[in-house]
Scaffold this active site. Structure first.
Site, PDB file in Angstrom:
ATOM      1  CE1 TYR A 486      -3.933   2.171   0.287  1.00  0.00           C
ATOM      2  CE2 TYR A 486      -2.634   3.330   1.937  1.00  0.00           C
ATOM      3  CZ  TYR A 486      -3.730   3.281   1.096  1.00  0.00           C
ATOM      4  OH  TYR A 486      -4.613   4.333   1.057  1.00  0.00           O
ATOM      5  CB  SER A 566      -7.086   2.816  -2.657  1.00  0.00           C
ATOM      6  OG  SER A 566      -7.463   4.160  -2.459  1.00  0.00           O
ATOM      7  CG  ASP A 649     -14.147   3.998  -6.173  1.00  0.00           C
ATOM      8  OD1 ASP A 649     -14.300   4.823  -5.250  1.00  0.00           O
ATOM      9  OD2 ASP A 649     -13.091   3.360  -6.332  1.00  0.00           O
ATOM     10  CG  HIS A 684     -12.405   3.119  -2.647  1.00  0.00           C
ATOM     11  ND1 HIS A 684     -11.742   3.343  -3.837  1.00  0.00           N
ATOM     12  CD2 HIS A 684     -11.457   3.191  -1.672  1.00  0.00           C
ATOM     13  CE1 HIS A 684     -10.463   3.563  -3.596  1.00  0.00           C
ATOM     14  NE2 HIS A 684     -10.257   3.459  -2.296  1.00  0.00           N
TER      15      HIS A 684
END
Length: 714
Positions: A486, A566, A649, A684
């Site tokens: 991430y 993301s 989203d 999302h």
């Protein structure tokens, strides 16, 4: 800086295509119209031929047609993946276990969610007393035929007679707020709308605080920038139109505001921010003086310089976790009756960052991250250590809510090979007892979880977790590997259970979680080391993780798949552009792919704290250098890529993924496919129905398996 031997050897190499993958090379892509948008930005001409794909699929028939044609090609491709059915079946079996949330006690009632296994959404239950019979209170599975309407946040009233809850439809960040009578199941009053990024907090039993945005223009629900958030008070039995404005900053429309209340009902705390950084201003409202002072907000912390999170209050004394003069956080208190005396340190900064804190039974329970794994300790309110709470190995713990006047609390513990078990903890005795433990279709002991450290390009030591079947680890053989990361927004990744990732490991692969910079695993410095001008460190850390796994014989050179969502989708897009030779396959999920325009939609303006400002030249040049959409290497052999997004989203709008995919497909990137999978009635990630989550995971893992050479024995 010196690279590893494996990096030097593969720098200009091309990943070999597994023999069984020759018949699954890139299909004929749907035609995508190229526009003629070219802008001159800071003296550089920047083409944006697919800007028309930014439009909302609901409002632009051309975009809707493009989505339909792309999904048709992707669906036809995925249907031919040989391991798809096996993954769908096994992920379903591994998902089919009882899942409980951490209970919340109010009055003599206990509230918690429970999913029997494969329910699309988790119903909410209540017990009268700890040993009481569970009673179904809310079943969101009855709200929509497709299972895509979810129960959002929920908060029982102080005496447990009412429930404040929110509804999330189709994956959107917007919430609809309602109140339920717990005894009768009947609704009290009407609905509250245009709520987003909001806490929900009771003020006594008569009303609650929430945050909302102004109603968007028609058709702009899922794309318009979110500004002018304000805190309101809603009295039960009244219309939303009569709600009282509690706190707003109309002169500063970019500021966000969220409100909470103390357990004793004395204080309301308004926390304001300007972006995603943990830099807050705090105002206090004395609810005991509301009859005379109204919603008068008294400034407590000004300047948007540090993180301040209130733990709880004891009378006029308030306790906060903060990184003020403590990058790894500490605990301070202040007496509001003598605020001029300033702050008192309760618990000093330690060598590990504080991940959370609660006040239970006259004690503090403080959670730490120790090399990205959870630990927790009990302290007196004066900061003296009482004991450590023992956990079952490397894993993640969470919960520890409760009341300053009650010694009972609950927490969850999980790891890569252990789904969440819910424990009841007595602060007085130090005893943990199981409240709910799942029965699973596998043995946790069949899997090995280890933590290793590797060196990034600049010499920084970075941790990773490696999960394998015990027999695979014992043989120390190189196997197809799924690497996840991430690297942003101060988000810490710690061990946790995933049915889909365990299915990958069961099939013989390895799963690796890399705790790269940009997260919060080691406090403020770790976050700062991976954002804005330092963002390249995030990509270097992830690339170095892949090189390490090959050098250590965990994965073969043609066997590494990468995944991120993301900000992690941005990560995948950036590293694939920078090192297409290193990876066999990738999944960029709901990613931020156009770094020059991310601040144009919904919540994108918040992200400047991590990414910088596209309208400032110094920041723009950094963003331009790694933006996935703008840095695709035409004519290079790329890994097989499956981009995933969803039509609803409104966090990272799907136009990011649409434009990126169109650019990939036009760039002549070799024989491996560049596909996009676009979910409908999803957002999302939160609120996604179980059946959709299983189907998506099966598609991704079978795609990975095919391109890394993972052979599934069906």
């Amino acid at each position: 800086m010196k690279r590893t031997a494996i990096a030097a050897a593969t720098l200009l190499a091309t990943i070999s295509i597994p023999a069984n993958a020759q018949d699954m090379t890139a299909p004929d892509y749907p035609e995508t119209r190229r526009g003629d948008v070219v802008e001159t930005i800071f003296g550089e001409k920047v083409a944006d031929p697919y800007r028309w794909l930014e439009d909302d699929v609901r409002n632009n028939p051309d975009v809707a047609d493009w989505v339909e044609r792309q999904n048709a090609v992707t669906d036809a491709y995925l249907e031919n993946l040989p391991a798809r059915d096996w993954f769908a079946s096994r992920i379903g079996e591994l998902t089919d276990y009882e899942r409980f949330s951490v209970p919340v006690a109010r009055g003599d009632r206990y509230f918690y969610s429970r999913n029997s296994g494969l329910q699309n959404q988790s119903p909410l239950y209540v017990r009268d007393g700890l040993e009481g019979e569970p009673r179904l209170l809310i079943d969101p599975n009855e709200w929509a035929d497709d299972g895509a309407t979810a129960l959002g946040g929920w908060v029982p009233s102080p005496d447990g007679t009412k429930l404040l809850y929110s509804v999330q439809d189709g994956g959107t960040d917007w919430r609809i707020v309602r109140v339920l009578d717990v005894a009768t199941g009947e609704h009290i009053g009407g609905e509250i709308r245009w709520v987003k990024f909001s806490g929900l907090s009771w003020v006594g039993e008569e009303g609650f605080l929430y945050s909302r945005f102004p109603e968007p223009e028609e058709g702009e629900d899922f794309q318009a920038l979110n500004t002018n958030q304000a805190v309101y008070y809603h009295a039960l039995g009244t219309d939303q139109a009569s709600d009282q404005l509690v706190y707003a900053t109309p002169d500063f429309p970019e500021r966000n505001h969220s409100a909470g209340t103390s357990d004793d009902g004395r204080w309301a705390i308004v926390t304001s921010s300007t972006g995603t950084d943990s830099r807050y201003e705090v105002h206090m409202i004395d609810l005991a003086a509301r009859d005379t002072l109204g919603w008068q907000a008294r400034p407590l912390v000004s300047g948007f310089e540090n993180s301040w999170s209130m733990i709880e209050s004891v009378g006029s004394r308030l306790f906060f976790v903060t990184n003020h003069e403590a990058p790894l956080y500490r605990i301070l208190s202040i007496d509001m009756d003598n605020a001029a005396a300033g702050w008192t340190e309760v618990l000093a900064e330690k060598d590990q960052p504080i991940a959370g804190a609660g006040m239970v039974g006259g004690h503090l329970i403080v959670e730490y991250l120790e090399d990205a794994s959870s630990s927790a300790y009990v302290y007196t309110l004066g900061g003296e250590l009482v004991r450590e709470i023992e956990f079952a190995g490397l894993g993640s713990a969470g919960g520890f809510g409760g009341s300053p006047d009650n010694a009972e609390t609950f927490y969850a513990f999980s790891s890569f090979n252990r789904p969440s078990t819910i424990y009841r903890y007595d602060v007085t005795t130090g005893e943990s007892t199981v409240f709910a433990s799942p029965e699973v279709t596998f043995s946790p002991d069949d899997f090995v979880v280890e933590q290793r450290f590797y060196e990034s390009r600049d010499g920084t030591r970075v941790p990773m977790f490696i999960v394998r079947r015990a027999d695979v680890a014992a043989r120390a053989e190189a196997v197809p590997t799924l690497l996840y990361g991430y690297g942003g927004f101060d988000v810490s990744l710690s061990p946790g259970f995933s049915a889909s990732r365990l299915a990958w490991v069961e099939a013989g692969g390895a799963y690796v979680l890399a705790n790269i910079r940009g997260g919060g695993e080691y406090g403020k410095a770790w976050h700062d080391g991976g954002r804005r001008a330092n963002k390249q460190n995030v990509f270097d850390d992830f690339i170095a993780a892949g090189e390490f796994l090959m050098a250590e014989g965990v994965t073969p050179e043609s066997g590494l798949a990468i995944q991120g969502g993301s900000n992690g989708g941005l990560l995948v897009g950036a590293v694939v552009n920078q090192r297409p030779d290193l990876f066999a396959a990738g999944n960029a999920a709901v990613g931020v792919m156009d770094m020059l325009r991310f601040d144009q939609w919904t919540a994108g303006r918040y992200w400047v704290d991590d990414y910088g400002h596209p309208d400032r030249e110094d920041d723009w040049r950094i963003l331009r250098a790694y933006s996935p959409y703008h840095n695709i290497q035409r004519g290079m052999d790329y890994p097989a890529l499956l981009v995933t997004t969803a039509d609803t989203d409104d966090r990272v709008v799907p136009g990011h993924s649409f434009k990126y995919t169109a650019a990939l497909q036009e760039a002549d990137l070799g024989e491996r496919p560049q596909l996009i999978r676009i979910e409908t009635r999803a957002g999302h990630g939160s609120g996604k129905p179980t059946d959709k989550a299983i189907a998506e995971a099966a598609d991704i893992l079978s795609f990975f398996g095919h391109w890394t050479g993972l052979e599934v024995e069906e």
